[in-house]
Enzyme design. Structure first.
Site, PDB file in Angstrom:
ATOM      1  N   PHE A 127      33.198  37.267  41.502  1.00  0.00           N
ATOM      2  CA  PHE A 127      32.709  36.432  40.350  1.00  0.00           C
ATOM      3  C   PHE A 127      31.215  36.297  41.267  1.00  0.00           C
ATOM      4  CE2 PHE A 127      31.408  31.947  40.274  1.00  0.00           C
ATOM      5  CZ  PHE A 127      31.763  32.109  38.698  1.00  0.00           C
ATOM      6  N   ASP A 208      40.611  35.375  45.696  1.00  0.00           N
ATOM      7  CA  ASP A 208      40.620  33.942  44.975  1.00  0.00           C
ATOM      8  C   ASP A 208      41.157  34.027  43.497  1.00  0.00           C
ATOM      9  OD1 ASP A 208      38.730  32.265  42.925  1.00  0.00           O
ATOM     10  OD2 ASP A 208      36.969  33.226  43.637  1.00  0.00           O
ATOM     11  N   TYR A 233      39.680  23.188  37.769  1.00  0.00           N
ATOM     12  CA  TYR A 233      39.035  23.114  36.459  1.00  0.00           C
ATOM     13  C   TYR A 233      39.166  23.639  35.262  1.00  0.00           C
ATOM     14  CZ  TYR A 233      34.721  25.078  38.408  1.00  0.00           C
ATOM     15  OH  TYR A 233      34.265  26.243  39.451  1.00  0.00           O
ATOM     16  N   LYS A 234      39.550  25.079  35.536  1.00  0.00           N
ATOM     17  CA  LYS A 234      39.768  26.040  34.535  1.00  0.00           C
ATOM     18  C   LYS A 234      41.384  25.782  33.718  1.00  0.00           C
ATOM     19  CE  LYS A 234      36.441  28.769  36.605  1.00  0.00           C
ATOM     20  NZ  LYS A 234      36.178  29.549  37.339  1.00  0.00           N
ATOM     21  N   ARG A 383      34.415  36.373  26.385  1.00  0.00           N
ATOM     22  CA  ARG A 383      35.699  36.276  26.278  1.00  0.00           C
ATOM     23  C   ARG A 383      36.723  34.841  25.588  1.00  0.00           C
ATOM     24  NH1 ARG A 383      35.376  34.686  32.681  1.00  0.00           N
ATOM     25  NH2 ARG A 383      33.773  32.352  32.272  1.00  0.00           N
TER      26      ARG A 383
HETATM   27  C1  LIG Z   1      35.551  29.648  38.481  1.00  0.00           C
HETATM   28  C2  LIG Z   1      35.247  30.410  39.939  1.00  0.00           C
HETATM   29  C3  LIG Z   1      33.937  29.815  40.740  1.00  0.00           C
HETATM   30  C4  LIG Z   1      33.671  28.351  40.729  1.00  0.00           C
HETATM   31  O1  LIG Z   1      33.123  28.348  42.260  1.00  0.00           O
HETATM   32  P1  LIG Z   1      32.624  26.371  42.031  1.00  0.00           P
HETATM   33  O2  LIG Z   1      32.266  26.517  43.883  1.00  0.00           O
HETATM   34  O3  LIG Z   1      34.035  26.023  41.673  1.00  0.00           O
HETATM   35  O4  LIG Z   1      31.670  26.239  40.898  1.00  0.00           O
HETATM   36  C5  LIG Z   1      34.731  30.523  42.003  1.00  0.00           C
HETATM   37  N1  LIG Z   1      35.207  32.077  42.195  1.00  0.00           N
HETATM   38  C6  LIG Z   1      35.952  32.248  40.967  1.00  0.00           C
HETATM   39  C7  LIG Z   1      36.664  33.421  40.974  1.00  0.00           C
HETATM   40  C8  LIG Z   1      36.012  31.605  40.104  1.00  0.00           C
HETATM   41  O5  LIG Z   1      36.435  31.990  38.766  1.00  0.00           O
END
Ligand SMILES: *Cc1c(COP(=O)(O)O)cnc(C)c1O
Length: 423
Positions: A127, A208, A233-234, A383
């Site tokens: 990410f 992560d 939040y996902k 997706r």
């Molecule tokens: C969604 C996501 C994030 C989001 O990071 P925020 O700090 O909440 O903006 C980070 N890493 C991964 C792998 C994600 O899927």
């Protein structure tokens, strides 16, 4: 070409679904929309509206006295998250800050816990925030960042196996960090095998789990994980910008220390002493005041998940993505789409990824003309997710039928690509 399952089969799956009733616990304002983007932002649980209002009432009634029951919220909700979704015993999880900040904290902690080692390893498909944070940490600590190329071979689905990782490991490696489920291709890593391998080389592994938590069963304690972060939040449906989490296994809590030393990590916090004296346990990792409206929202959606049970939720993610893949095979593959996600259910999470050269135009047309919410990812993929508590099988079926319609009638060819700045 195989025959597609028909809509009555999707409805039959809904009737037999032990989680079917949870969908009505979400505030869904337009039933004509197929919301297949719960991997990006989950829907709003009705119960959360009440929970936040109740917290506002406490604030109004008690003012600052409310801190008496708010002060340990990051730990209290962290323990609930650990129990419900992480396979983590109490005392190892905090609900706080953002995934980005927590990743910086735990990667920074891992680096300083391995003095003398000068290499960090990650993958090209990681990410963006993770890659940028690692670039910054490497610069800050004068280290070498090794980025494994897992983007050039689409057949691999961005998956990294322990065997692929092995040649990169040696006694100069301080830290390896990967996603549990790849945010783009949706491939799921073998957490146990990779963690074991990294630890064998004396390095620390930071997982992560942002795209995994709430869609696959995580067994952080049992799979030997040292350090992990993720968001809420996902698939956890806690709302935009809700606080993230960090997990630090008991085994390494004394050994690692996060770079930001805030007052919530202080042993006798309200003595307000001159020097930092780190508290034992997970509290020694907390920076600052918990975000109360945020932790309230996380607690509310976790209570729903607790009633549902993670095993049932994970099973529905498997069945839902299975159905998506079968609809893809019969309807979408003949129209030029490709599948970028592994077909083996144990190697994916709650979303699948469809490739097409016109992915951006298609994703835009799906939103603006067909009432299907998916998301586009650069350079050429879309997706689609099954968020088990909020999505019905019929909704997935309808969504796929509309994707097929969009491709057949080519409604995407005359679309406006500037539809939005956030994809
Ligand atoms: C969604 C996501 C994030 C989001 O990071 P925020 O700090 O909440 O903006 C980070 N890493 C991964 C792998 C994600 O899927």
């Amino acid at each position: 070409m195989t025959t597609a399952i028909d809509r009555s089969a999707a409805l039959a799956l809904d009737s037999a679904d032990p989680l079917a009733n949870f969908r009505s616990e979400f505030l869904i304002t337009d039933e004509s929309v197929c919301y297949l983007d719960g991997n990006s932002l989950g829907r709003l649980p009705r119960q959360t509206v009440q929970a936040i209002n109740a917290t506002l009432d406490v604030w109004a009634d008690e003012g600052v006295l409310g801190w008496a029951h708010w002060v340990n919220s990051a730990q209290r909700v962290g323990d609930l998250l650990g129990e419900v979704a992480l396979g983590a015993a109490a005392g190892q999880t905090l609900v706080c800050d953002t995934t980005s900040v927590n990743l910086y904290q735990l990667c920074g902690a891992a680096i300083t816990a391995r003095p003398g080692r000068r290499t960090i390893i990650t993958d090209a498909a990681n990410f963006p925030t993770d890659r940028y944070i690692l670039q910054g940490l490497a610069e800050q600590h004068g280290m070498r960042l090794v980025v494994i190329d897992n983007e050039s071979d689409a057949q691999q689905g961005e998956l990294i196996t322990a065997q692929q990782l092995a040649p990169y490991l040696n006694d100069d490696v301080a830290l390896v960090t990967l996603q549990v489920v790849q945010y783009r291709a949706g491939a799921r890593h073998d957490v146990r095998a990779i963690t074991d391998l990294v630890r064998k080389h004396g390095a620390l592994m930071v997982w992560d789990a942002a795209h995994a938590v709430g869609s696959v069963e995580l067994d952080l304690d049992d799979t030997g994980v040292d350090l992990a972060v993720g968001c809420t939040y996902k698939y956890l449906n806690s709302g935009p910008g809700a606080p993230a989490w960090m997990y630090v296994n008991h085994r390494v809590q004394a050994e690692v220390q996060v770079p930001i030393r805030g007052w919530f990590a202080q042993r006798e916090q309200f003595q307000m002493g001159a020097n930092f004296d780190r508290a034992d346990g997970i509290r020694g990792f907390q920076v600052a005041s918990p975000s109360l409206l945020g932790t309230t929202s996380v607690e509310s959606s976790l209570q729903m998940l607790k009633r549902a049970g993670m095993p049932a939720v994970a099973a529905k993610a498997v069945a839902g993505t299975e159905m998506m893949i079968s609809l893809f095979d019969t309807w979408l593959a003949p129209l030029g789409m490709t599948l970028l996600t592994p077909r083996d259910a144990s190697k994916r999470g709650g979303h699948i990824t469809l490739g097409h050269p016109d992915a951006l135009a298609i994703s835009t047309a799906l939103r603006t003309k067909h009432s299907v919410i998916t998301d586009y990812r650069v350079p050429d993929s879309i997706r689609v997710a099954m968020s088990p508590l909020a999505t019905s099988y019929a909704e997935v079926w309808d969504g796929f039928q509309r994707i097929r319609e969009c491709l057949l009638t080519q409604t995407y060819l005359d679309g406006d690509l500037q539809a939005g700045t956030v994809t």
